[in-house]
Write a protein that holds these residues in place. Structure first.
Motif, PDB file in Angstrom:
ATOM      1  N   HIS A   1     -78.635 -79.545  60.469  1.00  0.00           N
ATOM      2  CA  HIS A   1     -77.300 -80.153  60.358  1.00  0.00           C
ATOM      3  C   HIS A   1     -76.820 -80.206  59.001  1.00  0.00           C
ATOM      4  N   VAL A   2     -75.654 -79.782  58.735  1.00  0.00           N
ATOM      5  CA  VAL A   2     -75.162 -79.470  57.432  1.00  0.00           C
ATOM      6  C   VAL A   2     -74.433 -80.820  56.832  1.00  0.00           C
ATOM      7  N   ASP A   3     -75.084 -81.263  55.957  1.00  0.00           N
ATOM      8  CA  ASP A   3     -74.538 -82.443  55.124  1.00  0.00           C
ATOM      9  C   ASP A   3     -73.732 -82.170  54.106  1.00  0.00           C
ATOM     10  N   HIS A   4     -73.943 -81.218  53.472  1.00  0.00           N
ATOM     11  CA  HIS A   4     -73.041 -80.924  52.020  1.00  0.00           C
ATOM     12  C   HIS A   4     -72.849 -79.445  52.002  1.00  0.00           C
ATOM     13  N   VAL A   5     -71.648 -79.093  51.735  1.00  0.00           N
ATOM     14  CA  VAL A   5     -71.495 -77.768  51.252  1.00  0.00           C
ATOM     15  C   VAL A   5     -70.732 -77.858  49.990  1.00  0.00           C
ATOM     16  N   VAL A   6     -71.162 -77.268  48.810  1.00  0.00           N
ATOM     17  CA  VAL A   6     -70.543 -77.270  47.451  1.00  0.00           C
ATOM     18  C   VAL A   6     -70.431 -75.998  47.265  1.00  0.00           C
ATOM     19  N   PHE A   7     -68.820 -75.552  47.233  1.00  0.00           N
ATOM     20  CA  PHE A   7     -68.740 -74.064  46.754  1.00  0.00           C
ATOM     21  C   PHE A   7     -68.027 -74.170  45.377  1.00  0.00           C
ATOM     22  N   ASN A   8     -68.610 -73.389  44.253  1.00  0.00           N
ATOM     23  CA  ASN A   8     -68.248 -73.368  43.031  1.00  0.00           C
ATOM     24  C   ASN A   8     -68.093 -74.800  42.310  1.00  0.00           C
ATOM     25  N   GLY A   9     -68.954 -75.757  42.547  1.00  0.00           N
ATOM     26  CA  GLY A   9     -69.120 -77.006  42.319  1.00  0.00           C
ATOM     27  C   GLY A   9     -68.122 -77.964  43.038  1.00  0.00           C
ATOM     28  N   LEU A  10     -67.412 -77.448  43.793  1.00  0.00           N
ATOM     29  CA  LEU A  10     -66.394 -78.167  44.696  1.00  0.00           C
ATOM     30  C   LEU A  10     -66.988 -78.718  46.188  1.00  0.00           C
ATOM     31  N   GLU A  11     -67.222 -79.858  46.613  1.00  0.00           N
ATOM     32  CA  GLU A  11     -67.431 -80.268  47.899  1.00  0.00           C
ATOM     33  C   GLU A  11     -66.483 -79.824  48.866  1.00  0.00           C
ATOM     34  N   LEU A  12     -66.922 -79.221  49.936  1.00  0.00           N
ATOM     35  CA  LEU A  12     -66.003 -78.865  51.247  1.00  0.00           C
ATOM     36  C   LEU A  12     -65.904 -80.056  52.055  1.00  0.00           C
ATOM     37  N   PRO A  13     -64.761 -80.024  52.703  1.00  0.00           N
ATOM     38  CA  PRO A  13     -64.572 -81.248  53.523  1.00  0.00           C
ATOM     39  C   PRO A  13     -65.390 -81.007  54.983  1.00  0.00           C
ATOM     40  N   ASP A  14     -65.279 -82.304  55.607  1.00  0.00           N
ATOM     41  CA  ASP A  14     -66.141 -82.517  57.018  1.00  0.00           C
ATOM     42  C   ASP A  14     -65.937 -81.334  57.906  1.00  0.00           C
ATOM     43  N   THR A  15     -64.711 -81.343  58.149  1.00  0.00           N
ATOM     44  CA  THR A  15     -63.990 -80.068  58.871  1.00  0.00           C
ATOM     45  C   THR A  15     -64.756 -78.879  58.765  1.00  0.00           C
ATOM     46  N   THR A  16     -64.992 -78.460  57.553  1.00  0.00           N
ATOM     47  CA  THR A  16     -65.536 -76.954  57.154  1.00  0.00           C
ATOM     48  C   THR A  16     -67.037 -77.107  57.628  1.00  0.00           C
ATOM     49  N   ARG A  17     -67.745 -78.256  57.132  1.00  0.00           N
ATOM     50  CA  ARG A  17     -69.102 -78.349  57.673  1.00  0.00           C
ATOM     51  C   ARG A  17     -69.249 -78.327  58.938  1.00  0.00           C
ATOM     52  N   LYS A  18     -68.334 -78.902  59.756  1.00  0.00           N
ATOM     53  CA  LYS A  18     -68.307 -78.917  61.405  1.00  0.00           C
ATOM     54  C   LYS A  18     -68.308 -77.634  61.728  1.00  0.00           C
ATOM     55  N   SER A  19     -67.286 -76.840  61.528  1.00  0.00           N
ATOM     56  CA  SER A  19     -66.919 -75.469  62.001  1.00  0.00           C
ATOM     57  C   SER A  19     -68.145 -74.693  61.521  1.00  0.00           C
ATOM     58  N   LEU A  20     -68.847 -74.706  60.439  1.00  0.00           N
ATOM     59  CA  LEU A  20     -69.708 -73.740  59.991  1.00  0.00           C
ATOM     60  C   LEU A  20     -70.982 -73.873  60.895  1.00  0.00           C
ATOM     61  N   GLU A  21     -71.361 -75.330  61.129  1.00  0.00           N
ATOM     62  CA  GLU A  21     -72.683 -75.562  62.088  1.00  0.00           C
ATOM     63  C   GLU A  21     -72.418 -75.280  63.450  1.00  0.00           C
ATOM     64  N   GLU A  22     -71.009 -75.245  63.845  1.00  0.00           N
ATOM     65  CA  GLU A  22     -71.000 -75.069  65.297  1.00  0.00           C
ATOM     66  C   GLU A  22     -71.025 -73.572  65.372  1.00  0.00           C
ATOM     67  N   GLU A  23     -70.363 -72.709  64.378  1.00  0.00           N
ATOM     68  CA  GLU A  23     -70.236 -71.218  64.551  1.00  0.00           C
ATOM     69  C   GLU A  23     -71.640 -70.597  64.149  1.00  0.00           C
ATOM     70  N   PHE A  24     -72.385 -71.017  63.511  1.00  0.00           N
ATOM     71  CA  PHE A  24     -73.577 -70.486  63.121  1.00  0.00           C
ATOM     72  C   PHE A  24     -74.705 -71.347  63.006  1.00  0.00           C
ATOM     73  N   ASP A  25     -75.765 -70.585  64.193  1.00  0.00           N
ATOM     74  CA  ASP A  25     -76.778 -71.104  64.511  1.00  0.00           C
ATOM     75  C   ASP A  25     -77.978 -71.133  63.459  1.00  0.00           C
ATOM     76  N   LEU A  26     -78.351 -72.146  62.724  1.00  0.00           N
ATOM     77  CA  LEU A  26     -79.421 -72.050  61.677  1.00  0.00           C
ATOM     78  C   LEU A  26     -80.685 -72.736  62.388  1.00  0.00           C
ATOM     79  N   GLY A  27     -80.823 -72.857  63.462  1.00  0.00           N
ATOM     80  CA  GLY A  27     -82.018 -73.485  64.335  1.00  0.00           C
ATOM     81  C   GLY A  27     -83.184 -72.757  64.191  1.00  0.00           C
ATOM     82  N   PHE A  28     -84.427 -73.374  64.637  1.00  0.00           N
ATOM     83  CA  PHE A  28     -85.599 -72.694  64.739  1.00  0.00           C
ATOM     84  C   PHE A  28     -86.120 -73.002  66.028  1.00  0.00           C
ATOM     85  N   TYR A  29     -86.477 -71.942  66.855  1.00  0.00           N
ATOM     86  CA  TYR A  29     -86.933 -72.162  68.287  1.00  0.00           C
ATOM     87  C   TYR A  29     -88.460 -71.913  68.432  1.00  0.00           C
ATOM     88  N   PRO A  30     -89.309 -73.048  68.527  1.00  0.00           N
ATOM     89  CA  PRO A  30     -90.872 -72.624  68.583  1.00  0.00           C
ATOM     90  C   PRO A  30     -91.089 -71.880  69.672  1.00  0.00           C
TER      91      PRO A  30
END
Length: 376
Positions: free
Chosen positions: A320-349
């Motif tokens: 789950h993406v809690d914070h994304v900071v680009f060049n020292g600037l915090e990205l908004p919640d909409t960006t975090r949500k879209s990145l989390e939905e688009e890219f699966d960073l999960g691990f499946y045993p």
């Protein structure tokens, strides 16, 4: 006059000379296109809190606007889907009316005992040939009754499924409309704050120009660079189970349970082996928090999140993406949500061993701990 062979030799010499003189392009790991007329370098940002706040608000405004465009497109698609489903349901209701009447007649016939005479005639037959004839007749009628009822049942189920799909789509559409209204309110309020901040700055004209340049930079380069990192991470994580399986000491069995202990240096070594982009990128495991930081030229990205256990549709560790900071600037919640939905960073045993099932996950300084059980 030069012969054909002489012309070929001259052409080859010119081609070799041109290739020798032309500079070779350096390898590029980030694929963002800066766009025509736009500098690939980040606009110079004054180091003060007021400017940083305005830049973050501008970033949020741009991203919310992008979310509004996405929601609007999704809303239009759903509106079309709902209309189509309603038309299909209406057509199916018309088509089922005649079948419903015939099915009703069959049910009434059995309820009123109209089929009892056939059975009585069959049972009272005085010869085998008569009995067989009546049985064939009885079987034809019963078979036709079953076919009528079966057809009606199938059409009725199909109609119910269509109506249910139309209802779900209508509910999704209502949720989308609410989300769209909320985002529109957010961006209006945000833009008002930005305008107020520009007017309150010492040089409104320069501030306005800076915010405009930064917005163009983000939309043409920044978001693409962020997505490049996330895409590379998502691709690499698909191969992590294989790395864990082949790395001594990472996966330990104790009776019917397994423990996965992944060191941050092992993970970082794995990432570099997957993509050279991660040579300047590293994960850190802290107390139930995972941080990843990367740099490329004048660009920097810091990603903070945590893992949770997911049971359905498949067991795994979901990031789950809690914070994304680009060049020292915090990205908004909409960006975090879209990145989390688009890219699966999960691990499946189960990708390590099919019957492994994750039950607990935690992180401490330098180590990710996962408890696994056997699930057959």
């Amino acid at each position: 006059m030069l012969s054909r062979n002489s012309l070929r030799l001259i052409f080859a010499a010119v081609l070799i000379l041109a290739c020798t003189l032309l500079p070779l392009a350096p390898p590029v790991y980030l694929s963002a296109d800066p766009g025509a007329g736009l500098s690939a370098s980040l606009p110079s940002i004054p180091d003060n809190e007021e400017t940083r706040k305005l830049l973050e608000q501008t970033l949020s405004s741009a991203e919310i606007e992008r979310e509004i465009v996405r929601i609007t497109a999704e809303q239009q698609t759903l509106e079309s889907k709902v209309a189509t489903l309603k038309e299909q349901a209406a057509a199916k209701q018309t088509a089922i009316a005649d079948q419903q009447e015939r099915a009703g007649a069959v049910v009434r016939a059995y309820y009123m005992g109209e089929r009892d005479g056939l059975l009585a005639a069959f049972l009272s037959a005085k010869s085998i040939s008569r009995m067989l004839s009546l049985f064939d007749y009885y079987e034809i009628i019963i078979g036709q009754d079953r076919k009528t009822l079966s057809q009606y049942e199938g059409q009725y189920k199909d109609l119910k499924n269509t109506l249910a799909a139309a209802k779900r789509s209508a509910e999704e559409l209502a949720e989308l409309k609410t989300a769209l209204e909320e985002q529109q309110k957010r961006v209006l309020a945000l833009n008002e704050e930005i305008e107020g901040g520009i007017k309150a700055s010492t040089d409104p004209e320069s501030m306005s120009l800076l915010l405009e340049e930064f917005t163009k930079y983000w939309e043409n380069i920044g978001i693409h660079e962020v997505r490049t990192y996330f895409k590379a991470l998502s691709t690499a994580m698909k191969h992590l189970p294989e790395f864990v399986q082949n790395r001594d000491g990472v996966l330990v069995r104790k009776g019917m349970t397994y423990t996965l202990a992944l060191k941050e240096e092992d993970l970082n070594e794995f990432l570099v082996s997957q993509n050279k982009l991660f040579q300047d990128f590293g994960f850190q495991f802290k107390d139930n928090e995972i941080t990843a930081t990367g740099k490329s030229g004048g660009l920097s990205l810091t990603l903070t999140g945590h893992y949770t256990i997911q049971e359905k549709p498949v067991n795994g560790l979901m990031f789950h993406v809690d914070h994304v900071v680009f060049n020292g600037l915090e990205l908004p919640d909409t960006t975090r949500k879209s990145l989390e939905e688009e890219f699966d960073l999960g691990f499946y045993p189960s990708k390590i061993v099919s019957f492994l099932h994750a039950t607990e996950v935690s992180s401490t300084d330098g180590m990710l701990h996962v408890k696994l059980s056997l699930s057959f």
